[in-house]
Design an enzyme around this catalytic site. Structure first.
Site, PDB file in Angstrom:
ATOM      1  N   LYS A  26      -6.308   7.696  -3.013  1.00  6.13           N
ATOM      2  CA  LYS A  26      -6.028   9.063  -3.418  1.00  6.13           C
ATOM      3  C   LYS A  26      -5.672   8.714  -4.878  1.00  6.13           C
ATOM      4  O   LYS A  26      -5.364   7.740  -5.296  1.00  6.13           O
ATOM      5  CB  LYS A  26      -4.569   9.281  -2.685  1.00  6.13           C
ATOM      6  CG  LYS A  26      -4.815   9.188  -1.224  1.00  6.13           C
ATOM      7  CD  LYS A  26      -5.483  10.793  -0.682  1.00  6.13           C
ATOM      8  CE  LYS A  26      -5.991  10.696   0.685  1.00  6.13           C
ATOM      9  NZ  LYS A  26      -6.467  12.015   1.404  1.00  6.13           N
ATOM     10  N   LYS A  66     -10.958   2.967   2.162  1.00  7.31           N
ATOM     11  CA  LYS A  66     -12.300   3.860   2.093  1.00  7.31           C
ATOM     12  C   LYS A  66     -12.061   5.086   1.000  1.00  7.31           C
ATOM     13  O   LYS A  66     -11.284   5.230   0.781  1.00  7.31           O
ATOM     14  CB  LYS A  66     -12.519   4.590   3.688  1.00  7.31           C
ATOM     15  CG  LYS A  66     -11.288   5.248   3.896  1.00  7.31           C
ATOM     16  CD  LYS A  66     -11.774   6.176   5.217  1.00  7.31           C
ATOM     17  CE  LYS A  66     -12.203   7.584   5.261  1.00  7.31           C
ATOM     18  NZ  LYS A  66     -11.701   8.413   4.445  1.00  7.31           N
ATOM     19  N   ASP A 116     -12.778   8.701  -0.091  1.00  7.94           N
ATOM     20  CA  ASP A 116     -12.395  10.259   0.569  1.00  7.94           C
ATOM     21  C   ASP A 116     -13.573  10.979   0.983  1.00  7.94           C
ATOM     22  O   ASP A 116     -14.629  10.711   0.250  1.00  7.94           O
ATOM     23  CB  ASP A 116     -11.236  10.740  -0.295  1.00  7.94           C
ATOM     24  CG  ASP A 116     -10.192  11.436   0.635  1.00  7.94           C
ATOM     25  OD1 ASP A 116     -10.595  11.895   1.619  1.00  7.94           O
ATOM     26  OD2 ASP A 116      -9.115  11.431   0.462  1.00  7.94           O
ATOM     27  N   GLU A 117     -13.621  12.099   1.835  1.00  4.19           N
ATOM     28  CA  GLU A 117     -14.654  12.437   2.412  1.00  4.19           C
ATOM     29  C   GLU A 117     -15.440  13.314   1.369  1.00  4.19           C
ATOM     30  O   GLU A 117     -16.601  13.634   1.421  1.00  4.19           O
ATOM     31  CB  GLU A 117     -14.353  13.504   3.465  1.00  4.19           C
ATOM     32  CG  GLU A 117     -13.449  14.826   3.182  1.00  4.19           C
ATOM     33  CD  GLU A 117     -11.999  14.488   2.990  1.00  4.19           C
ATOM     34  OE1 GLU A 117     -11.465  13.309   3.336  1.00  4.19           O
ATOM     35  OE2 GLU A 117     -11.092  15.192   2.661  1.00  4.19           O
ATOM     36  N   HIS A 160     -16.555  10.241   9.274  1.00  6.32           N
ATOM     37  CA  HIS A 160     -15.994  10.944   8.826  1.00  6.32           C
ATOM     38  C   HIS A 160     -16.037  12.255   9.453  1.00  6.32           C
ATOM     39  O   HIS A 160     -17.495  12.619   9.605  1.00  6.32           O
ATOM     40  CB  HIS A 160     -15.346  11.141   7.489  1.00  6.32           C
ATOM     41  CG  HIS A 160     -14.074  11.970   6.951  1.00  6.32           C
ATOM     42  ND1 HIS A 160     -14.034  13.196   7.236  1.00  6.32           N
ATOM     43  CD2 HIS A 160     -13.053  11.243   6.455  1.00  6.32           C
ATOM     44  CE1 HIS A 160     -12.818  13.629   6.801  1.00  6.32           C
ATOM     45  NE2 HIS A 160     -12.074  12.300   6.393  1.00  6.32           N
ATOM     46  N   LYS A 176      -0.837  15.013  10.166  1.00  4.36           N
ATOM     47  CA  LYS A 176      -0.972  16.456   9.508  1.00  4.36           C
ATOM     48  C   LYS A 176      -2.151  17.262  10.172  1.00  4.36           C
ATOM     49  O   LYS A 176      -1.948  18.344  10.028  1.00  4.36           O
ATOM     50  CB  LYS A 176      -0.959  16.290   8.091  1.00  4.36           C
ATOM     51  CG  LYS A 176      -2.525  15.721   7.764  1.00  4.36           C
ATOM     52  CD  LYS A 176      -2.876  15.675   6.168  1.00  4.36           C
ATOM     53  CE  LYS A 176      -4.124  15.517   5.983  1.00  4.36           C
ATOM     54  NZ  LYS A 176      -4.398  15.205   4.379  1.00  4.36           N
TER      55      LYS A 176
HETATM   56  C1  CAP Z   1      -6.325  11.389   5.250  1.00  4.91           C
HETATM   57  C2  CAP Z   1      -7.549  11.823   5.068  1.00  4.91           C
HETATM   58  C3  CAP Z   1      -8.391  12.286   6.000  1.00  4.91           C
HETATM   59  C4  CAP Z   1      -8.044  13.102   7.168  1.00  4.91           C
HETATM   60  C5  CAP Z   1      -9.001  13.747   7.961  1.00  4.91           C
HETATM   61  C6  CAP Z   1      -7.001  13.155   4.328  1.00  4.91           C
HETATM   62  O1  CAP Z   1      -5.322  11.302   4.198  1.00  4.91           O
HETATM   63  O2  CAP Z   1      -8.316  11.189   4.069  1.00  4.91           O
HETATM   64  O3  CAP Z   1      -9.583  12.858   5.449  1.00  4.91           O
HETATM   65  O4  CAP Z   1      -7.370  11.878   8.003  1.00  4.91           O
HETATM   66  O5  CAP Z   1      -8.464  14.080   9.201  1.00  4.91           O
HETATM   67  O6  CAP Z   1      -7.947  13.658   3.123  1.00  4.91           O
HETATM   68  O7  CAP Z   1      -6.482  13.984   4.797  1.00  4.91           O
HETATM   69  P1  CAP Z   1      -3.694  11.151   4.275  1.00  4.91           P
HETATM   70  P2  CAP Z   1      -9.201  13.748  10.663  1.00  4.91           P
HETATM   71  O8  CAP Z   1      -3.305   9.852   5.182  1.00  4.91           O
HETATM   72  O9  CAP Z   1      -3.096  11.280   2.796  1.00  4.91           O
HETATM   73  O10 CAP Z   1      -3.289  12.309   5.049  1.00  4.91           O
HETATM   74  O11 CAP Z   1      -9.029  12.273  10.677  1.00  4.91           O
HETATM   75  O12 CAP Z   1      -8.259  14.423  11.793  1.00  4.91           O
HETATM   76  O13 CAP Z   1     -10.703  14.028  10.657  1.00  4.91           O
HETATM   77 MG    MG Z   2      -9.816  12.554   3.589  1.00  5.31          MG
END
Ligand code: CAP
Ligand code: MG
Length: 358
Positions: free
Chosen positions: A115, A141, A143-144, A231, A271
């Protein structure tokens, strides 16, 4: 109407539909529950091309979702016979392969997402990854939405981060892994994955919903010898509403068929939306971990012969304080990821990683 439009029928009788076609290919609506509004339909296997997920979805999750006759419709589950599942490769590694590579037998695998999602340079990204690894995290990893950006090129980031991985392994004596996000047009995605392999990476990550099923299958079928982290960004577009769309359970089953090794399933206590029952259920279905005779045949049906289980990933809003309650729901056979929950530690990433490991 659902069964008809999804198989051999249309809105009116047609002269071209012979008795012999009907005999061989007609679907059977074998259960209608007027209290729950759950309808179960069995389709003859020959309505489907083996190994072709888009054709499956164009049939049973296609036109019917746009028809005026239905107020709402949600595809809750699909059960496949072995003749259908056997046409797919499934995960190459799955739970077993990941645990073997990381040499972690019992505890959950720990991951972090670098992040901020976007904004760091390749060099800064690699440094954050290093700090997390040396604090005790196993996997880092992307991020998406981090792919190849003007301020952070894919190739630069992969090279810098894998070189930091080597340093972190040396310092800690532990196996460390990096999931670079290869999400892109299919041909480009495969080229990026090949690059990761050439540089000594063992993993890639892909956004399966936005890339699409055939693209993810092409990546798996390329047989690059890389573990695939899936993801699910965007799944909420069609999984969120209770009465419309398609369930995350169906997404998870399709992801297992096309062969991802690990998949985001929800974190219950974090979250993102998704209740305990739903997330636990998806976890059970993709790991086959809880095949109990007391459960319905529904879960037992998931014991797909020859298809490896997928490792469930719990992520989104997690931090060390939530690990206990998450594991009460999901057990230890999970990958736990925390982005904000690690990099938000008042003393920084390494302390956050250490807290998570503890
Ligand atoms: C988590 C995360 C993931 C989410 C996606 C985000 O970060 O990188 O993309 O987990 O949701 O950007 O929110 P945080 P899911 O740890 O900072 O929340 O796994 O439900 O698909
Ligand atoms: Mg993410």
């Amino acid at each position: 109407t659902i069964a008809c439009e999804s198989s051999i029928g249309t809105w009116t009788d047609i002269k071209t539909l012979s008795r012999s076609i009907i005999r061989k290919l007609k679907p059977h609506v074998f259960s209608i529950n007027q209290n729950t509004n759950i309808i179960k339909i069995a389709y003859p296997i020959n309505l489907f091309e083996r190994g072709n997920i888009p054709q499956l979805l164009s049939s049973i999750a296609g036109n019917i979702f746009g028809m005026k006759i239905l107020k709402s419709l949600r595809l809750e589950d699909i059960k496949f016979p072995p003749t259908y599942t056997s046409a797919f490769k499934g995960p190459k590694y799955g739970v077993r392969g990941v645990r073997n590579l990381l040499r972690i037998r019992e505890r959950p695998i720990l991951g972090t997402i670098v992040k901020p999602k976007l904004g760091l340079s390749a060099k800064q990204h690699a440094k954050v990854a290093y700090n997390a690894w040396v604090g005790g995290i196993d996997a880092v990893k992307d991020d998406e939405n981090l792919t190849s950006m003007a301020f952070n090129h894919f190739k630069d980031r992969v090279a810098a981060t894998l070189s930091k991985r080597d340093k972190a392994e040396k310092k800690t004596g532990e196996k460390k892994v990096y999931f670079p996000n290869v999400t892109a047009e299919t041909g480009e995605m495969i080229r990026r994955a090949e690059y990761v392999r050439r540089l000594g990476g063992e993993y890639i990550m892909v956004d399966i919903i936005t890339c699409g099923w055939s693209s993810v299958q092409a990546l798996r079928d390329a047989e690059l010898g890389l573990i695939i982290h899936a993801h699910r960004a965007g799944h909420g577009l069609f999984t969120e509403l209770r009465e419309q769309g398609m369930s995350m359970l169906v997404v998870a089953k399709l992801a297992r068929l096309v062969g991802v090794d690990q998949l985001h399933v929800g974190a219950i206590v974090g979250k993102m939306k998704g209740g305990a029952r739903e997330v636990e259920h998806i976890g059970e279905e993709i790991t086959d971990a809880f095949v109990k005779s007391s459960d319905s045949d529904h879960i037992l049906a998931q014991n797909w012969k020859g298809i490896e289980p997928v490792f469930p990933v719990c992520s989104g809003g997690l931090h060390p304080g939530l690990v206990g309650s998450l594991m009460k729901h999901m057990g230890h056979d999970i990958i736990i990821q925390a982005g904000g929950g690690i990099h938000g530690h008042p003393d920084g990433t390494t302390s956050g990683a250490r807290a998570m490991r503890q």
